[in-house]
Write an enzyme that holds these catalytic residues in place. Structure first.
Site, short mmCIF file in Angstrom:
data_model
loop_
_atom_site.label_atom_id
_atom_site.label_comp_id
_atom_site.label_asym_id
_atom_site.label_seq_id
_atom_site.Cartn_x
_atom_site.Cartn_y
_atom_site.Cartn_z
N LYS A 104 0.86 -1.19 0.00
CA LYS A 104 0.00 0.00 0.00
C LYS A 104 0.89 1.22 0.00
O LYS A 104 2.01 1.19 0.52
CB LYS A 104 -0.88 0.03 1.26
CG LYS A 104 -2.12 0.87 1.10
CD LYS A 104 -3.22 0.10 0.41
CE LYS A 104 -4.50 0.86 0.31
NZ LYS A 104 -5.60 -0.04 -0.02
N1 GLU Z 1 -7.24 0.13 -3.29
C1 GLU Z 1 -8.03 -1.04 -3.49
C2 GLU Z 1 -8.08 -1.88 -2.21
O1 GLU Z 1 -7.86 -1.39 -1.14
C3 GLU Z 1 -7.57 -1.84 -4.70
C4 GLU Z 1 -6.19 -2.39 -4.62
C5 GLU Z 1 -5.68 -2.99 -5.92
O2 GLU Z 1 -6.46 -3.18 -6.83
O3 GLU Z 1 -4.48 -3.26 -5.97
O4 GLU Z 1 -8.42 -3.03 -2.24
#
Ligand code: GLU
Length: 468
Positions: A104
Site C-alpha cells: 500500500k
Molecule cells: N485500493 C483497493 C483496495 O484497497 C484496490 C487495490 C488494488 O487493486 O491493488 O483493495
C-alpha cells in the site's frame, strides 16, 4: 483514526485468528510484520516555491510477487496507516487466492488543494522515486487507485514508468485501475462496489448463515444505510438499489447525512453531491448535520464505505443494523468488533467485502501481460456455435426463438461479461470457503476470524514450500 491504533487493530485481528492456525514456530510473527516500508520526501517546484512532499510505499508481504495494493492521497496519511492497509492487502489477496503479496502507498497531500497539472507533476515525481527504488514494476509492485486517487493518477504513473523502462514490454502492467484507452479493463471502476453487491447477495443465498439475523432471504426492500458515496459507496448503493431492490434509506457524507425511509434515488443524489460538494439541500430528504449519528439508525444492512475507524467502542453498542458489510478497509475497530459480535450483529469483513477492486485489478494485470483483450479469440466462435444450436433447436421444434431472447442467447461474451462472471465466481468461491472455515471443532467462529484463518494458512503454506 490515527494509523497507530489502526495497525494495532489489524495486528490484533491477525493474532486472534493466527492462534487457531497450526503453524511452525515463529511463522505467525514472520507473516504479521511488514517486510519493508519506503519513506520518501521529494521536492516539486510549484507556484514559484519548492514544496516538499512526504509519501510511503509499504510492502507487507512478498510470499508471491508482485505485491499489490492502492495508493491514497490524503492529508492525514501516516506510515502506520499505510502499513495496516498493506497488511490487509496481503490477507485480502491470500483469501481470494490471488497471486499477489500485499502493499500500500500514500502521499500526505490533500488533492483538493492542487490543480490537475500540479497533481500530475507531483504524481510523476512520486512515480520516479518509487520506480528508482523498485517499489513500482509489473513484476515487483503494482499500485492501483485508492482514496484521493483515480484513473488519471494511474495513467500518469504508467506513463512515467514507461519513460523510465522503455524496454519493458509489460510496462502497462505496472499499475492497475487505468482507463480503458490506456490499457485498463472494462468494469474496473465499478469493481469494488460490484463486489460489495455480490458479497451481500452471497450471504443472502446462505440461509443458514443469514438465519441469526432474522432477515428473510430476499434482498428486495431491505433497508440500507451507507457511509460514503465515493466510488465504492456510490456503486454499491446504485447496484443494490437498481438490481436488488434495496431501499437506501440513509447516506452519510462529509457535510452531513440525508435520510428518507422510502429510499433515496442514488443517481440523483450522486449528481447533487458532485455539483454541491455535499448532500445538504437534497430535495425530499431529511438532512442531519451530525452525519455520524445516522450510523446508529435502524436498518437491515449498514455499509461503512468511507474511512477506517467508523465503528468504534463509542458507537458499536448503539448500532441498530442486523448486518454490517465492511466496504471500507478497517471501518470497525477491534473493540467495536467484539461489541457487535456480542450483540448478534453479523459482520461481513472488509478483506472479503471490498475484494472486488483487487480481483478486477488481477484481471487487468493478466490482460496487460497477455497483450490480448479477454474474449477476443472465443467470442465469434461461441456466437457461431450458439447460432448452429439455435437453428437445430428451431428445426427440431418447428418454433423460433422470441427476438429478444435469441440475441441474448446468441451473443458471445464481451469483456465486461467475463469480468463480471469472474468477479462473481471468485466472490462466491471465497464466501463458501469462509462459511466452511467458520465451523471448526473448537466451535463456530465469526466471519472475520474465518477469513483471516484462510488467508494466514495460505501465506504460511507459501512460505513453508520455499523452505522458510
Ligand atoms: N485500493 C483497493 C483496495 O484497497 C484496490 C487495490 C488494488 O487493486 O491493488 O483493495
Amino acid at each position: 483514526m490515527a494509523g497507530k491504533s489502526f495497525l494495532r487493530d489489524v495486528d490484533r485481528q491477525f493474532e486472534a485468528a493466527a492462534q487457531l492456525v497450526p503453524m511452525q514456530d515463529g511463522m505467525s510473527e514472520k507473516i504479521r510484520v511488514c517486510n519493508a516500508t519506503y519513506v520518501v520526501r521529494f521536492g516539486v517546484r510549484l507556484r514559484g516555491h519548492m514544496h516538499t512532499f512526504l509519501g510511503w510505499r509499504a510492502v507487507h508481504s512478498t510470499h508471491v510477487s508482485p505485491a499489490k495494493g492502492g495508493i491514497r492521497y490524503a492529508p492525514d496519511a501516516d506510515q502506520e496507516e499505510v502499513e495496516a492497509l498493506a497488511a490487509l492487502m496481503t490477507y485480502k489477496s491470500a483469501l481470494l487466492g490471488l497471486p499477489f503479496g500485499g502493499s500500500k502507498g500514500a502521499l500526505q497531500i490533500n488533492p483538493a488543494d492542487w490543480q490537475q497539472d500540479e497533481l500530475e507533476k507531483i504524481t510523476r515525481r512520486f512515480t520516479q522515486e518509487l520506480t528508482r527504488h523498485s517499489f513500482l514494476s509489473p513484476s515487483q509492485n503494482v499500485p492501483a487507485p485508492d482514496m484521493g486517487t483515480n484513473e488519471r493518477t494511474m495513467v500518469w504513473m504508467t506513463d512515467e514508468y514507461r519513460r523510465w523502462a522503455p524496454n519493458d514490454i509489460n510496462a502497462f502492467a505496472c499499475v492497475t485501475g487505468k482507463p480503458l484507452a490506456a490499457g485498463g479493463i472494462e468494469g474496473r471502476i465499478e469493481a469494488t462496489g460490484r463486489g460489495v453487491q455480490y458479497a451481500i447477495r452471497e450471504l443472502f443465498r446462505h440461509e443458514e448463515d443469514l438465519a441469526p439475523t432474522g432477515l428473510s432471504p430476499d434482498l428486495a426492500d431491505k433497508s440500507v444505510i451507507i457511509q460514503g458515496l465515493g466510488n465504492v459507496g456510490y456503486h454499491a448503493a446504485k447496484f443494490l438499489s437498481e438490481d436488488d431492490g434495496c431501499r437506501i434509506i440513509g447516506v452519510i457524507e462529509r457535510d452531513g447525512a440525508v435520510y428518507r425511509e422510502q429510499g433515496l434515488p442514488i443517481e440523483q443524489l450522486k449528481q447533487h453531491l458532485n455539483t454541491n460538494n455535499g448532500v445538504r439541500g437534497f430535495p425530499d430528504a431529511a438532512f442531519v448535520a451530525d452525519g455520524a449519528s445516522i450510523l446508529t439508525r435502524r436498518c437491515d444492512i449498514l455499509i461503512p464505505a468511507a474511512m477506517e475507524g467508523a465503528i468504534t467502542e463509542a458507537n458499536a453498542g448503539s448500532i441498530n443494523a442486523k448486518i454490517v458489510a465492511e466496504a471500507a478497509n478497517g471501518p470497525t475497530t477491534f473493540e467495536a468488533d467484539a461489541i457487535l459480535r456480542s450483540r448478534g450483529v453479523l459482520v461481513l469483513p472488509d478483506l472479503y467485502v471490498n475484494a472486488g477492486g483487487v480481483i478486477v485489478s488481477y484481471f487487468e494485470w493478466v490482460k496487460n501481460l497477455t497483450h490480448i483483450p479477454f474474449g477476443l479469440m472465443e467470442r465469434r466462435h461461441h456466437e457461431t456455435s450458439h447460432r448452429m444450436l439455435a437453428h437445430s433447436l428451431e428445426a427440431m421444434t418447428g418454433t423460433s426463438f422470441p427476438d429478444g431472447q435469441a440475441r441474448a442467447f446468441l451473443d458471445g461474451a464481451r469483456e465486461i461479461d467475463l469480468v463480471r462472471s469472474g468477479l462473481d465466481d471468485m466472490m462466491r468461491g471465497a464466501y463458501e470457503e469462509i462459511s466452511r472455515a467458520r465451523k471448526t471443532d473448537a466451535g463456530n467462529h465469526d466471519m472475520r476470524t474465518a477469513a483471516y484463518m484462510i488467508a494466514i494458512r495460505r501465506v504460511s503454506e507459501a512460505y513453508s514450500v520455499i523452505g522458510l
